[in-house]
Scaffold this motif. Sequence first.
Motif, PDB file in Angstrom:
ATOM      1  N   ALA A  34       0.807  -1.222   0.000  1.00 11.07           N
ATOM      2  CA  ALA A  34       0.000   0.000   0.000  1.00 11.07           C
ATOM      3  C   ALA A  34       0.841   1.273   0.000  1.00 11.07           C
ATOM      4  O   ALA A  34       0.447   2.276  -0.601  1.00 11.07           O
ATOM      5  N   ASP A  35       1.985   1.248   0.663  1.00  9.55           N
ATOM      6  CA  ASP A  35       2.813   2.455   0.688  1.00  9.55           C
ATOM      7  C   ASP A  35       3.304   2.809  -0.719  1.00  9.55           C
ATOM      8  O   ASP A  35       3.290   3.979  -1.113  1.00  9.55           O
ATOM      9  N   GLU A  36       3.744   1.796  -1.453  1.00  7.24           N
ATOM     10  CA  GLU A  36       4.163   2.042  -2.828  1.00  7.24           C
ATOM     11  C   GLU A  36       2.980   2.499  -3.675  1.00  7.24           C
ATOM     12  O   GLU A  36       3.112   3.390  -4.533  1.00  7.24           O
ATOM     13  N   ALA A  37       1.823   1.896  -3.431  1.00  8.22           N
ATOM     14  CA  ALA A  37       0.626   2.266  -4.189  1.00  8.22           C
ATOM     15  C   ALA A  37       0.289   3.737  -4.001  1.00  8.22           C
ATOM     16  O   ALA A  37      -0.072   4.435  -4.951  1.00  8.22           O
ATOM     17  N   LYS A  38       0.429   4.215  -2.784  1.00  7.67           N
ATOM     18  CA  LYS A  38       0.104   5.608  -2.498  1.00  7.67           C
ATOM     19  C   LYS A  38       1.023   6.552  -3.281  1.00  7.67           C
ATOM     20  O   LYS A  38       0.569   7.572  -3.829  1.00  7.67           O
ATOM     21  N   THR A  39       2.299   6.222  -3.340  1.00  9.04           N
ATOM     22  CA  THR A  39       3.255   7.049  -4.080  1.00  9.04           C
ATOM     23  C   THR A  39       2.917   7.073  -5.566  1.00  9.04           C
ATOM     24  O   THR A  39       2.924   8.137  -6.206  1.00  9.04           O
ATOM     25  N   ILE A  40       2.606   5.906  -6.127  1.00  9.51           N
ATOM     26  CA  ILE A  40       2.284   5.818  -7.550  1.00  9.51           C
ATOM     27  C   ILE A  40       0.963   6.528  -7.847  1.00  9.51           C
ATOM     28  O   ILE A  40       0.825   7.236  -8.857  1.00  9.51           O
ATOM     29  N   LEU A  41      -0.008   6.346  -6.970  1.00 11.07           N
ATOM     30  CA  LEU A  41      -1.304   6.993  -7.182  1.00 11.07           C
ATOM     31  C   LEU A  41      -1.167   8.513  -7.152  1.00 11.07           C
ATOM     32  O   LEU A  41      -1.843   9.224  -7.899  1.00 11.07           O
ATOM     33  N   GLN A  42      -0.270   9.024  -6.316  1.00 15.61           N
ATOM     34  CA  GLN A  42      -0.063  10.470  -6.272  1.00 15.61           C
ATOM     35  C   GLN A  42       0.463  10.983  -7.610  1.00 15.61           C
ATOM     36  O   GLN A  42       0.146  12.101  -8.025  1.00 15.61           O
ATOM     37  N   ARG A  43       1.251  10.175  -8.312  1.00 17.65           N
ATOM     38  CA  ARG A  43       1.717  10.575  -9.639  1.00 17.65           C
ATOM     39  C   ARG A  43       0.530  10.748 -10.583  1.00 17.65           C
ATOM     40  O   ARG A  43       0.493  11.681 -11.395  1.00 17.65           O
ATOM     41  N   ALA A  44      -0.425   9.821 -10.497  1.00 10.88           N
ATOM     42  CA  ALA A  44      -1.613   9.935 -11.347  1.00 10.88           C
ATOM     43  C   ALA A  44      -2.386  11.211 -11.015  1.00 10.88           C
ATOM     44  O   ALA A  44      -2.831  11.931 -11.918  1.00 10.88           O
ATOM     45  N   ILE A  45      -2.521  11.507  -9.725  1.00  8.42           N
ATOM     46  CA  ILE A  45      -3.254  12.705  -9.310  1.00  8.42           C
ATOM     47  C   ILE A  45      -2.516  13.965  -9.745  1.00  8.42           C
ATOM     48  O   ILE A  45      -3.138  14.953 -10.170  1.00  8.42           O
ATOM     49  N   ASP A  46      -1.200  13.950  -9.674  1.00 10.09           N
ATOM     50  CA  ASP A  46      -0.431  15.119 -10.113  1.00 10.09           C
ATOM     51  C   ASP A  46      -0.680  15.416 -11.586  1.00 10.09           C
ATOM     52  O   ASP A  46      -0.697  16.575 -12.003  1.00 10.09           O
ATOM     53  N   MET A  47      -0.874  14.365 -12.386  1.00  2.90           N
ATOM     54  CA  MET A  47      -1.109  14.555 -13.813  1.00  2.90           C
ATOM     55  C   MET A  47      -2.568  14.832 -14.137  1.00  2.90           C
ATOM     56  O   MET A  47      -2.875  15.416 -15.185  1.00  2.90           O
ATOM     57  N   ALA A  48      -3.470  14.426 -13.250  1.00  2.00           N
ATOM     58  CA  ALA A  48      -4.908  14.596 -13.492  1.00  2.00           C
ATOM     59  C   ALA A  48      -5.592  14.980 -12.182  1.00  2.00           C
ATOM     60  O   ALA A  48      -6.326  14.197 -11.590  1.00  2.00           O
TER      61      ALA A  48
END
Length: 237
Positions: A122-136
């Motif tokens: 989950a910790d890695e998921a949160k970091t990756i998901l933030q990248r998606a949010i930064d772009m959208a």
Amino acid sequence: MPYPRVLVAVAALLASVSVWAQNPSAANADDTRNAQLLQEGAQLAKASRQAEAIDDFDKVAAFYENAYRDETARLYSARSQVESLLYLAEAANAKTSAKVVSSNWAYAYYLKAYALVELNRADEAKTILQRAIDMAPHNAQFRAEMGNLYQREKNWPQALASFDAAARDAREFSPPQIKNSEIGRAWRGTAYVYVEQNRLDEAEALYRKCLELDPKDGRAAAELRYVQAQRAKAGNP
């Protein structure tokens, strides 16, 4: 109360793929190929083959990272014309150079986050998901999933903030085909937090709103029954 899944069901992901794959920004051959790779990865995730799915999602992300590695403008990844225009307008107001690229890029991160959660990372998921949010940043689906990750941490204030943003963005910017489902998802997330905070009246009211929006919302109906049972146990039916 059963603990909810951290990210939406894969079936919903596959439904979303059909939306972003039709995005005009994915019209060229490379974008079409990458949209197909995302679909294949989502099917692998559905079959619980998360490591293989991640490999597909990483390939898509790497394609766009390489294609735009020398780009100096702020890059946004939008799934609709409305969302694209919003990002360009916000950038113009901030006097910032911006470019909208294929929605495939942000969804590669989002889908990878899903797979990582399924692998209990989950910790890695949160970091990756933030990248998606930064772009959208106005993608309601991404915001709701971040709310789910905050739920997992029992970070109720941040979860509520994420679900509130998701509901607001869904009303304004989600594609028509999935607007109601994304509003309902955000409301259910908020209501779940209300239950955890023992704000049962507010939770019940919100679950009822979900059912007004979609009478076939089985998850909202089940959670509403749970809330009513809790109130009955407390002597406050």
